[in-house]
Write an enzyme that holds these catalytic residues in place. Structure first.
Site, short mmCIF file in Angstrom:
data_model
loop_
_atom_site.label_atom_id
_atom_site.label_comp_id
_atom_site.label_asym_id
_atom_site.label_seq_id
_atom_site.Cartn_x
_atom_site.Cartn_y
_atom_site.Cartn_z
N ASP A 126 0.82 -1.21 0.00
CA ASP A 126 0.00 0.00 0.00
C ASP A 126 0.85 1.26 0.00
O ASP A 126 2.08 1.20 0.17
CB ASP A 126 -0.93 -0.01 1.22
N TYR B 238 7.50 -9.70 7.20
CA TYR B 238 7.40 -8.25 7.28
C TYR B 238 8.15 -7.77 8.51
O TYR B 238 8.24 -8.48 9.53
CB TYR B 238 5.95 -7.79 7.39
#
Length: 280
Positions: A53, A111
């Site tokens: 994003d 992540y």
């Protein structure tokens, strides 16, 4: 017949409106495809391992596409870096296994989320962290990193995480394999999350809501209920700036990249936000 290519790129997400091409731009995909076209690659579009994003960074984003049979991944690797805009770079271009697919062949991702829990954000880190004291719902409280890790470890396991992702992502079982919180120095910490798949905003909602719970802004029983039953909570979506797509994992027989490249990625810039050892 065109030749398949697996391309490992990195990017700093701040200048881009996410990975996926969109009308408002600029996006990573738009910039990458423009550079590839200038480098002589047919404009058929790239297939990423997943989308990030707006504002999210990637130490390892993998894309696949096809090149002219008279070309080679090695030759492309010599042409492409100079054509990429600031904030995007290339690590490796390789011809993968015939059945390789950047997205569908992936078996997991890691992540890392960077958050400043104390002290002052160092200037070189400022574009790449969330400062807890700058978030109104966290500002009045001290957050103990051990407590943050304790809460996040409650999330390890298989569940649908429906309370922690957008409705635009399908509701299905996903496995969070491990979580760790490590100190980087000067009050800066990173949360390392390893799993088989992640829904949209899942990492940011998990980290943000765990921070909120650690700060006393969300009762622990509500946190637990959200994990165990999917009960909706007024959670906290942590800022995009702190998030890095760190690593994409593939089965050994399909992995286009060597262990040595994963351990020391060629072409990866030194300094924030890409620091630390890779996850095995």
């Amino acid at each position: 017949m065109r030749i398949p290519v697996a391309l490992w790129i990195w990017y700093h997400g701040g200048p881009f409106r996410g990975f996926q091409r969109q009308a408002l731009g600029p996006t990573v995909q738009e910039s990458l495809e423009a550079a590839l076209q200038t480098a002589g690659v047919p404009s058929t579009g790239v297939m990423p391992c997943g989308r990030t994003d707006r504002g999210v960074h990637a130490r390892m984003q993998v894309v696949s596409f096809r090149i002219d049979p008279r070309d080679t991944p090695e030759a492309l690797a010599t042409r492409l870096p100079a054509l990429l805009p600031p904030g995007i770079g290339m690590c490796v271009a390789r011809r993968p296994h015939p059945s390789f697919h950047a997205q569908w062949s992936a078996e997991g991702k890691t992540y890392r989320y960077r958050v400043q829990l104390g002290g002052t954000v160092a200037p070189e880190w400022r574009p790449y962290v969330m400062e807890a004291r700058a978030e109104p719902r966290l500002a009045p409280h001290d957050i103990a990193p051990g407590r943050l890790e304790e809460l996040l470890r409650m999330a390890v396991g298989q569940r649908d995480f429906v309370a922690f992702h957008e409705n635009s992502s399908p509701r299905k079982l996903r496995t969070l394999e491990s979580v760790a919180v490590k100190e980087l120095g000067g009050g800066l910490f990173e949360v390392i999350l390893r799993g088989d798949a992640f829904a949209r905003y899942q990492v940011r909602y998990l980290v943000g809501s765990a921070l909120l719970t650690a700060a006393g802004g969300l009762p622990e029983e509500r946190w637990q209920a959200a994990l165990e039953t999917g009960e909706r909570i007024t959670g906290l979506k942590a800022e995009a700036a702190g998030l890095v797509l760190w690593e994409v994992r593939y089965p050994a027989k399909l992995d286009p990249f060597t262990p040595a490249e994963r351990a020391a990625p060629p072409g990866l810039p030194e300094g924030p936000p890409f620091l630390g050892a890779p996850e095995g």
